[in-house]
Design a protein around this motif. Structure first.
Motif, PDB file in Angstrom:
ATOM      1  N   VAL A 275      20.113  12.730  22.668  1.00 19.13           N
ATOM      2  CA  VAL A 275      20.153  12.368  21.253  1.00 19.13           C
ATOM      3  C   VAL A 275      18.732  12.145  20.755  1.00 19.13           C
ATOM      4  O   VAL A 275      17.980  11.385  21.358  1.00 19.13           O
ATOM      5  N   TRP A 276      18.387  12.825  19.670  1.00 17.68           N
ATOM      6  CA  TRP A 276      17.098  12.584  19.017  1.00 17.68           C
ATOM      7  C   TRP A 276      17.298  11.646  17.836  1.00 17.68           C
ATOM      8  O   TRP A 276      18.155  11.880  16.991  1.00 17.68           O
ATOM      9  N   ASP A 277      16.463  10.605  17.757  1.00 18.17           N
ATOM     10  CA  ASP A 277      16.360   9.763  16.562  1.00 18.17           C
ATOM     11  C   ASP A 277      14.982  10.034  15.980  1.00 18.17           C
ATOM     12  O   ASP A 277      13.967   9.532  16.481  1.00 18.17           O
ATOM     13  N   VAL A 278      14.939  10.863  14.951  1.00 19.39           N
ATOM     14  CA  VAL A 278      13.684  11.355  14.377  1.00 19.39           C
ATOM     15  C   VAL A 278      13.278  10.465  13.204  1.00 19.39           C
ATOM     16  O   VAL A 278      14.041  10.289  12.256  1.00 19.39           O
ATOM     17  N   GLY A 279      12.048   9.930  13.278  1.00 21.14           N
ATOM     18  CA  GLY A 279      11.635   8.930  12.297  1.00 21.14           C
ATOM     19  C   GLY A 279      12.376   7.642  12.590  1.00 21.14           C
ATOM     20  O   GLY A 279      13.066   7.091  11.734  1.00 21.14           O
ATOM     21  N   ALA A 280      12.227   7.156  13.823  1.00 17.22           N
ATOM     22  CA  ALA A 280      13.078   6.080  14.345  1.00 17.22           C
ATOM     23  C   ALA A 280      12.753   4.709  13.771  1.00 17.22           C
ATOM     24  O   ALA A 280      13.519   3.759  13.986  1.00 17.22           O
ATOM     25  N   GLY A 281      11.637   4.572  13.041  1.00 12.02           N
ATOM     26  CA  GLY A 281      11.291   3.257  12.498  1.00 12.02           C
ATOM     27  C   GLY A 281      11.083   2.267  13.622  1.00 12.02           C
ATOM     28  O   GLY A 281      10.335   2.514  14.561  1.00 12.02           O
ATOM     29  N   VAL A 298      18.631   8.916  24.971  1.00 10.79           N
ATOM     30  CA  VAL A 298      18.233   8.766  23.571  1.00 10.79           C
ATOM     31  C   VAL A 298      16.716   8.814  23.481  1.00 10.79           C
ATOM     32  O   VAL A 298      16.012   8.124  24.226  1.00 10.79           O
ATOM     33  N   MET A 299      16.214   9.634  22.552  1.00  8.13           N
ATOM     34  CA  MET A 299      14.775   9.790  22.360  1.00  8.13           C
ATOM     35  C   MET A 299      14.408   9.340  20.951  1.00  8.13           C
ATOM     36  O   MET A 299      14.880   9.924  19.971  1.00  8.13           O
ATOM     37  N   ALA A 300      13.589   8.311  20.860  1.00 10.97           N
ATOM     38  CA  ALA A 300      13.158   7.780  19.568  1.00 10.97           C
ATOM     39  C   ALA A 300      11.777   8.329  19.233  1.00 10.97           C
ATOM     40  O   ALA A 300      10.796   8.036  19.916  1.00 10.97           O
ATOM     41  N   VAL A 301      11.710   9.138  18.175  1.00 11.77           N
ATOM     42  CA  VAL A 301      10.462   9.793  17.772  1.00 11.77           C
ATOM     43  C   VAL A 301       9.882   9.038  16.583  1.00 11.77           C
ATOM     44  O   VAL A 301      10.524   8.911  15.530  1.00 11.77           O
ATOM     45  N   GLU A 302       8.668   8.533  16.735  1.00 13.35           N
ATOM     46  CA  GLU A 302       8.050   7.726  15.678  1.00 13.35           C
ATOM     47  C   GLU A 302       6.537   7.894  15.770  1.00 13.35           C
ATOM     48  O   GLU A 302       5.973   8.007  16.864  1.00 13.35           O
ATOM     49  N   GLN A 303       5.872   7.910  14.603  1.00 12.42           N
ATOM     50  CA  GLN A 303       4.429   8.167  14.588  1.00 12.42           C
ATOM     51  C   GLN A 303       3.579   6.920  14.366  1.00 12.42           C
ATOM     52  O   GLN A 303       2.383   6.934  14.692  1.00 12.42           O
ATOM     53  N   TYR A 304       4.128   5.863  13.816  1.00 17.37           N
ATOM     54  CA  TYR A 304       3.313   4.702  13.437  1.00 17.37           C
ATOM     55  C   TYR A 304       3.272   3.669  14.561  1.00 17.37           C
ATOM     56  O   TYR A 304       4.314   3.258  15.103  1.00 17.37           O
ATOM     57  N   GLY A 305       2.043   3.227  14.886  1.00 10.51           N
ATOM     58  CA  GLY A 305       1.831   2.382  16.044  1.00 10.51           C
ATOM     59  C   GLY A 305       2.597   1.080  16.040  1.00 10.51           C
ATOM     60  O   GLY A 305       3.167   0.674  17.059  1.00 10.51           O
ATOM     61  N   LYS A 306       2.627   0.381  14.904  1.00 13.51           N
ATOM     62  CA  LYS A 306       3.305  -0.912  14.866  1.00 13.51           C
ATOM     63  C   LYS A 306       4.808  -0.744  15.089  1.00 13.51           C
ATOM     64  O   LYS A 306       5.446  -1.558  15.768  1.00 13.51           O
ATOM     65  N   ARG A 307       5.371   0.313  14.539  1.00 11.47           N
ATOM     66  CA  ARG A 307       6.802   0.552  14.740  1.00 11.47           C
ATOM     67  C   ARG A 307       7.090   0.971  16.174  1.00 11.47           C
ATOM     68  O   ARG A 307       8.120   0.599  16.738  1.00 11.47           O
ATOM     69  N   LEU A 308       6.192   1.740  16.770  1.00  3.48           N
ATOM     70  CA  LEU A 308       6.363   2.102  18.175  1.00  3.48           C
ATOM     71  C   LEU A 308       6.389   0.857  19.054  1.00  3.48           C
ATOM     72  O   LEU A 308       7.184   0.770  19.998  1.00  3.48           O
ATOM     73  N   ALA A 309       5.533  -0.099  18.740  1.00  5.53           N
ATOM     74  CA  ALA A 309       5.529  -1.349  19.503  1.00  5.53           C
ATOM     75  C   ALA A 309       6.846  -2.092  19.336  1.00  5.53           C
ATOM     76  O   ALA A 309       7.362  -2.694  20.289  1.00  5.53           O
ATOM     77  N   CYS A 310       7.401  -2.046  18.133  1.00  9.93           N
ATOM     78  CA  CYS A 310       8.703  -2.697  17.902  1.00  9.93           C
ATOM     79  C   CYS A 310       9.814  -2.007  18.695  1.00  9.93           C
ATOM     80  O   CYS A 310      10.693  -2.676  19.253  1.00  9.93           O
ATOM     81  N   ILE A 311       9.781  -0.665  18.745  1.00  6.53           N
ATOM     82  CA  ILE A 311      10.795   0.049  19.531  1.00  6.53           C
ATOM     83  C   ILE A 311      10.717  -0.367  20.994  1.00  6.53           C
ATOM     84  O   ILE A 311      11.739  -0.621  21.646  1.00  6.53           O
ATOM     85  N   GLU A 312       9.498  -0.457  21.517  1.00  6.54           N
ATOM     86  CA  GLU A 312       9.334  -0.851  22.920  1.00  6.54           C
ATOM     87  C   GLU A 312       9.867  -2.261  23.154  1.00  6.54           C
ATOM     88  O   GLU A 312      10.558  -2.531  24.149  1.00  6.54           O
ATOM     89  N   THR A 313       9.557  -3.178  22.236  1.00  8.62           N
ATOM     90  CA  THR A 313      10.070  -4.544  22.361  1.00  8.62           C
ATOM     91  C   THR A 313      11.594  -4.564  22.324  1.00  8.62           C
ATOM     92  O   THR A 313      12.240  -5.252  23.123  1.00  8.62           O
ATOM     93  N   ASN A 314      12.176  -3.806  21.405  1.00 14.76           N
ATOM     94  CA  ASN A 314      13.636  -3.787  21.288  1.00 14.76           C
ATOM     95  C   ASN A 314      14.295  -3.118  22.491  1.00 14.76           C
ATOM     96  O   ASN A 314      15.367  -3.539  22.942  1.00 14.76           O
ATOM     97  N   ARG A 315      13.664  -2.091  23.015  1.00 19.34           N
ATOM     98  CA  ARG A 315      14.200  -1.448  24.224  1.00 19.34           C
ATOM     99  C   ARG A 315      14.261  -2.444  25.373  1.00 19.34           C
ATOM    100  O   ARG A 315      15.291  -2.546  26.074  1.00 19.34           O
ATOM    101  N   ASP A 316      13.190  -3.205  25.565  1.00 19.34           N
ATOM    102  CA  ASP A 316      13.173  -4.180  26.645  1.00 19.34           C
ATOM    103  C   ASP A 316      14.113  -5.351  26.365  1.00 19.34           C
ATOM    104  O   ASP A 316      14.764  -5.868  27.280  1.00 19.34           O
ATOM    105  N   ARG A 317      14.188  -5.757  25.117  1.00 18.05           N
ATOM    106  CA  ARG A 317      15.028  -6.902  24.756  1.00 18.05           C
ATOM    107  C   ARG A 317      16.498  -6.643  25.083  1.00 18.05           C
ATOM    108  O   ARG A 317      17.203  -7.522  25.591  1.00 18.05           O
ATOM    109  N   PHE A 318      16.969  -5.429  24.791  1.00 16.88           N
ATOM    110  CA  PHE A 318      18.381  -5.120  24.991  1.00 16.88           C
ATOM    111  C   PHE A 318      18.646  -4.348  26.282  1.00 16.88           C
ATOM    112  O   PHE A 318      19.791  -3.985  26.562  1.00 16.88           O
TER     113      PHE A 318
END
Length: 446
Positions: A275-281, A298-318
């Motif tokens: 599953v691609w999530d393009v512009g994953a926020g 699931v692949m989360a595609v995102e270009q902005y650094g701060k949002r990428l950090a949030c994705i990583e935090t949320n991945r680890d959190r859950f």
């Protein structure tokens, strides 16, 4: 005993020797079944861990064993087996088809060449010692896997049996329970089950829990989870405030819960899907997808650094270890990704037309593409795409009006409406049966 046909015929009519995988159970002085003894008698080569070979040598003391070799790295095992002209026996712990080496063999050899001999596993033995019914327990292997993978299972009222390693020992398990708010839980550590030095430790999960010293390598941990809350809810629909975002709590670049649930329902990700999530926020959709379909990638595609950090935090959190983060701007970042079966376009950064074309071209027949539209321009482009794509199309407008009852009155907050589109690629069967809507069925704005 799990048993398949013992031989197979290749294109040259040569008969491939059988591979017999024998589970040894957990008893220090166990014994083999008659079928397992017959397999050993017919074998040309026996492969096992040093401990298993020693166990076998003691069991058949005075008898002549076939040639024995210590189990190599799994990458090297097929070459060892293929170099042997006769039958091969591989020794395994417990039941080889229950969190054992059996799956590995099943993925690499034809079933008719494999014969499995099951035995009591350490998981069953732990349940027997503690008096727990196995069907009432969840079983999870953390051996060689990230500890974060435990977090998706931390829910009050659950009982978990865990296969662990040095990175997921008792101290780490207690810390994870405390982090999840499950501070009334109980942990049992079952060491060397079936051996003279068998021990079972009971540890109450508290901030000052006494863990003790070193534990044996042969161990199974059992968690009985109790507390006020867990890491994840029992049902789809994670609270917006639970996500790390680039805004305040529940704000920033996330799809709100009501919209997110619609997206997950439209995609219907299946086991084995990519599953691609393009512009994953900040990753709320990707996390929700990965959490409720653990067998999808699931692949989360995102270009902005701060949002990428949030994705990583949320991945680890859950604890969604099946979520992969792909930094970069789409469509360029999509070029080297595995082809998807499902795609969600949540943010296009002004490139909606090219994203639709690239993503649609990578989907197989029957694949699903969903997209969200907040602006009139994006909605118009998606409606135009519906007229040209070779697939079915439908849309849903989600208008959220949340109310909170405070001080004797209701206070409502209205969110900006979001229009969700779902496109599914035609295949001959679906088009002929009429089970899917035709592009012309898409309303202009609903």
């Amino acid at each position: 005993m799990h048993c398949c046909a013992s031989t197979r015929t290749s294109g040259t009519d040569a008969v491939a020797a059988r591979i017999q995988i024998i589970g040894l159970g957990v008893e220090a002085e166990g014994r083999l079944t008659a079928a397992a003894e017959a397999a050993l008698a017919e074998a040309e080569l026996v492969i096992g861990a040093r401990r298993q070979l020693d166990w076998l040598q003691n069991l058949v003391e005075g008898e002549i064993l076939p040639r024995c070799e210590v189990l190599p790295k799994l990458d090297d095992l097929p070459a060892r087996i293929d170099a042997c002209a006769g039958e091969v026996v591989v020794l395994a712990s417990g039941d080889p088809l229950y969190f054992g080496i059996g799956r590995w063999f099943g993925e690499r050899y034809p079933r008719e060449r494999l014969v499995f001999h099951s035995a009591v596993s350490s998981i069953q033995a732990a349940c027997a010692r503690l008096g727990f019914a196995l069907q009432d327990c969840g079983v999870l292997s953390l051996h060689g896997r990230p500890l974060e993978g435990l977090r998706r299972h931390l829910q009050p009222g659950r009982r978990l049996i865990l296969l662990t390693d040095r990175d997921s020992g008792p101290r780490a398990l207690v810390d994870e329970c405390l982090r999840a708010g499950l501070a009334s839980s109980t942990l049992w550590v079952c060491e060397n089950l079936g051996y003279p030095d068998e021990r079972i430790h009971r540890i109450e999960v508290t901030e000052n829990a006494e863990i003790g010293g070193d534990f044996a390598d042969l161990q199974v941990s059992v968690l009985e989870l109790r507390g006020e809350r867990g890491t994840v809810p029992f049902f789809p629909g994670i609270d917006d405030e639970s996500f790390a975002t680039d805004g305040g709590p529940g704000q920033g670049m996330i799809s709100k819960r009501e919209v997110r649930l619609q997206i997950v329902a439209l995609l219907q990700a299946a086991p084995g899907d990519t599953v691609w999530d393009v512009g994953a926020g900040c990753g709320s959709v990707a996390v929700e997808l990965a959490l409720w379909q653990p067998d999808a990638r699931v692949m989360a595609v995102e270009q902005y650094g701060k949002r990428l950090a949030c994705i990583e935090t949320n991945r680890d959190r859950f604890g969604v270890t099946n979520l992969e983060i792909v930094p970069g701007r789409a469509p360029e970042a999509l070029a080297d990704l595995r082809d998807p079966q499902r795609v969600f376009i949540g943010g296009s950064d002004g490139a909606i037309d090219v994203l639709l074309e690239r993503c649609w071209s990578r989907l197989p027949a029957g694949g699903i593409l969903a997209a969200s539209a907040v602006t009139d321009r994006t909605r118009d482009r998606l409606q135009t795409f519906a007229k040209t794509c070779a697939g079915s199309a439908q849309s849903t407008r989600v208008a959220i009006n949340r109310g909170i009852y405070e001080n004797g009155a209701w206070h409502h907050t209205e969110k900006h409406p979001v229009t969700l589109f779902r496109f599914q690629k035609f295949n001959d069967l679906s088009r002929a049966s009429g089970h899917l809507d035709t592009p012309g069925d898409l309303p202009d704005d609903n």
